[in-house]
Design a protein around this motif. Structure first.
Motif: not given
Length: 172
Positions: A65-84
């Protein structure tokens, strides 16, 4: 539901011993790395995040999605913070999480730690342009070591290292 490799992989393993499902999900992450837009300077990686019941929480590849985005960064951005589900989730990453990034960018190891994820399966340690994998020259540690230092289980399945490195040969 169609029987694809992704929906036939199964639930992640619970501990330090990798399972057949862990291997199958790591193969999916390695395949995702081949989808990365080309870069002359950045590595290509794929990541899948799975809840302990086998539910896929997210998947991403470098620069999706972004030119310098790492894979883990992109995946974790898809998950709500604090997801149980995060504390019992597993991250499958074709390459070990990075320990260092440029100014204003957060390392993947830090993002995984802050998400509360306690288990990571990877094909190889953090990649470097000298062809080695492992310790970052600036800090003396790599993402695996940083995660293990805070109690995250990191399992390296080196039999997938060639698949993880294949889309990165031009940098190694």
């Amino acid at each position: 539901m169609t029987n694809t490799p992704e929906n036939m992989c199964g639930r992640p393993g619970p501990g330090v011993e990798p399972t057949t499902a862990d291997r199958a999900w790591l193969a999916v992450a390695c395949q995702l790395a081949t989808e990365c837009p080309p870069s002359r300077t950045e590595f290509s990686a794929g990541v899948v995040v799975l809840a302990d019941d086998g539910t896929e929480l997210a998947r991403a590849y470098s620069r999706q999605h972004e030119p310098h985005q790492h894979a883990a960064e992109g995946a974790l951005a898809q998950i709500a913070p604090g997801d149980p589900r995060l504390p019992t989730a597993t991250v499958y990453s074709s390459a070990g999480p990075c320990a260092e990034r440029g100014p204003g960018l957060r390392p993947c190891a830090e993002l995984i730690r802050e998400a509360g994820i306690r288990r990571v399966i990877t094909a190889c340690r953090e990649l470097h342009t000298d062809g080695a994998s492992g310790t970052d020259g600036a800090s003396g540690t790599d993402g695996t070591e940083r995660l293990e230092a805070v109690g995250v289980t990191v399992i390296e399945l080196s039999e997938y290292a060639d698949a993880a490195k294949a889309p990165n040969q031009h940098l190694l």
